[in-house]
Design an enzyme around this catalytic site. Structure first.
Site, PDB file in Angstrom:
ATOM      1  N   LYS A  87       0.841  -1.197   0.000  1.00  0.00           N
ATOM      2  CA  LYS A  87       0.000   0.000   0.000  1.00  0.00           C
ATOM      3  C   LYS A  87       0.876   1.247   0.000  1.00  0.00           C
ATOM      4  O   LYS A  87       1.859   1.335   0.738  1.00  0.00           O
ATOM      5  CB  LYS A  87      -0.920  -0.011   1.228  1.00  0.00           C
ATOM      6  N   SER A 162      -9.729   2.185   2.844  1.00  0.00           N
ATOM      7  CA  SER A 162      -8.897   2.945   1.932  1.00  0.00           C
ATOM      8  C   SER A 162      -7.932   2.078   1.141  1.00  0.00           C
ATOM      9  O   SER A 162      -7.289   2.529   0.196  1.00  0.00           O
ATOM     10  CB  SER A 162      -8.091   3.979   2.715  1.00  0.00           C
ATOM     11  N   SER A 186      -9.851  -0.352   7.140  1.00  0.00           N
ATOM     12  CA  SER A 186      -9.337  -0.242   5.771  1.00  0.00           C
ATOM     13  C   SER A 186      -8.560  -1.442   5.274  1.00  0.00           C
ATOM     14  O   SER A 186      -8.138  -1.463   4.125  1.00  0.00           O
ATOM     15  CB  SER A 186      -8.473   1.017   5.636  1.00  0.00           C
TER      16      SER A 186
END
Length: 496
Positions: A87, A162, A186
């Site tokens: 990420k 997210s 998330s």
């Protein structure tokens, strides 16, 4: 799936544990495995938008090093040679770290995050950095400043947020493993809507050094995979005490891999599981509730005892979270002032530093980030701190006590991961409150610092994935893996 299903004969269709075994036995090389995933990314990511940056050269170099280590008998982990997606909120010295924001467009960190370093030391080639909601603020990955990520199960729908990029990369077989972060769900929420596995470890057990902060008391990096065992193997690599992180817990990492292997036998006799009364009922889609009831029956069939648990303060979690998080956001994002690094707008010599700062923040931050900064600044302002932020922290304490009371009587808690499956792209963009409600089930865990997992629990009537959330006490992450692996084995494959 809408986007290319893999088969067991494809390299990219193999689970991480299978790949690791084949690489260790030298039936496959890390270079072959990494190249296959890079080819897969080149083939389909133009449609999905899971990656913001692909580091093919660096990944292949790391793969060659992994192959050399295996040949020399010096492999450093059970996952050496297995590639991974990261990420774009963890710093990397060889790739941009943008956090999905124009504020950091093109910025390359001078240091690796501790988690990044651990991945490199364990011999996992990093395929690239995945898309995310800007500074990890969002529930759909539609708030990225660069692109929208699409759900591989239905490209008209969101992949969660997210960390939607990491989840979409897993679900579309572009990566066998991925890293996410979980501030209010998330990791777990994207896992639920993409039929993958995501774990939010106990707060403080995976280093936050080099993780660009959203809300420091809530953010937690964690592992993502397509199976419970894969996720456990990755958890083992990234967890552990870090003296460079002031929030890091100096405690032994639970035997999550052993728990996952034991759980796969399907025996949950003696395990007490609590169903949270407040995390079901009105507002939950019928398909989600039906899947949850079926999951409860499956767990009973494995020998577990299922009881209902009352956590009365969970109903205030949403309000508390959306005061605490914006308050910490307003503090953390103050560093992005155009004076030291990042975007700078209007610096032509005619403006003051304050004017340049204002213009840069206006241009660099998106609407959701600005919304949360303003809410947080208001909540922390003189005359309102005690009424808003202070009260929210008291509620946080009450939620933690609810967990403690529940875990005095049960080993784990369960609930749906989300109230509904993935919604359509654009459906909630103009309705922030509705978007916030999508994280209703996951928020309490972050407020209390506990551990939690989302494991696939089936499909709804429209063929969309649904997740089962399992919650455990602090430093009892191994319980997640035992129960999750047992349920996964009993549930069987999810066909899309």
């Amino acid at each position: 799936m809408t986007v290319g299903t893999r088969t067991s004969t494809d390299i990219t269709g193999l689970d991480a544990a299978d790949l690791a075994g084949k690489i260790a036995r030298r039936e496959l090389s890390s270079v072959e495995v990494t190249s296959a995933h890079l080819d897969r990314i080149a083939e389909i990511d133009g449609e999905l938008g899971a990656f913001l940056h692909v580091g093919a050269d660096a990944a292949l170099e790391a793969a060659r090093a992994a192959d050399a280590a295996i040949a020399a008998g010096t492999a450093t982990s059970s996952l050496t040679g297995v590639p991974i997606a990261l990420k774009d909120v963890f710093t990397t010295v060889d790739a941009p770290t943008t956090c999905g924001s124009k504020m950091l467009e093109g910025w390359v960190s001078p240091y690796d995050a501790t988690l990044t370093r651990k991945l490199r030391e364990a011999g996992l080639p990093i395929l690239g950095k995945t898309n995310m909601d800007e500074f990890a603020m969002g529930s759909s990955t539609e708030n990225s400043a660069y692109q929208v990520t699409r759900n591989p199960w239905d490209v008209t729908r969101i992949p969660g947020g997210s960390g939607g990029g990491s989840a979409a990369a897993l679900a579309s077989y572009q990566a066998p493993l991925a890293i996410g972060t979980d501030t209010g769900g998330s990791i777990r929420q994207p896992a639920a809507v993409t039929a993958t596995v995501g774990v939010k470890p106990t707060y403080g057990t995976v280093s936050r050094f080099g993780l660009v902060a959203c809300a420091s008391s809530l953010d937690q990096g964690g592992p993502c995979g397509r199976t419970v065992l894969d996720t456990a193997l990755l958890h083992e690599v990234i967890a552990g005490f870090d003296p460079r992180d002031s929030t890091s817990i100096n405690a032994a990492v639970p035997d999550v891999v052993g728990a996952a292997r034991a759980g796969a036998s399907g025996d949950l006799r003696g395990v007490r599981i609590g169903v949270v009364k407040q995390l079901q009922g009105e507002g939950y889609q019928p398909g989600v509730l039906a899947s949850f009831e079926q999951a409860c029956e499956t767990l009973r069939g494995l020998g577990a005892t299922i009881v209902e648990v009352d956590c009365p303060h969970f109903e205030y979690a949403l309000g508390a979270y959306y005061l605490i998080l914006p308050s910490e956001v307003s503090s953390n994002l103050a560093r992005f002032d155009a004076m030291r690094y990042g975007l700078r707008v209007g610096d032509d010599g005619s403006r003051s530093a304050d004017e340049v700062m204002a213009l840069s923040r206006e241009a660099g931050f998106g609407p959701e980030v600005k919304r949360r900064i303003m809410i947080g600044t208001y909540a922390l302002s003189s005359g309102y701190y005690d009424a808003y932020y202070g009260q929210a922290q008291k509620v946080r304490t009450l939620i933690a006590r609810d967990f403690d009371a529940a875990f005095a009587n049960v080993d784990v808690l369960i609930s749906p991961t989300t109230p509904q499956p993935a919604f359509k792209l654009g459906e909630k963009v103009d309705d922030p409150l509705s978007m916030y409600l999508f994280d209703l089930c996951t928020l309490p865990v972050n407020l209390a610092g506990n551990a939690a997992m989302s494991v696939p629990s089936g499909l709804d009537g429209a063929g969309l994935p649904i997740g089962l959330q399992i919650m455990a006490p602090q430093l009892a992450d191994d319980r997640l893996y035992r129960v999750g692996a047992a349920y996964e084995a009993a549930r069987g494959p999810i066909d899309g």
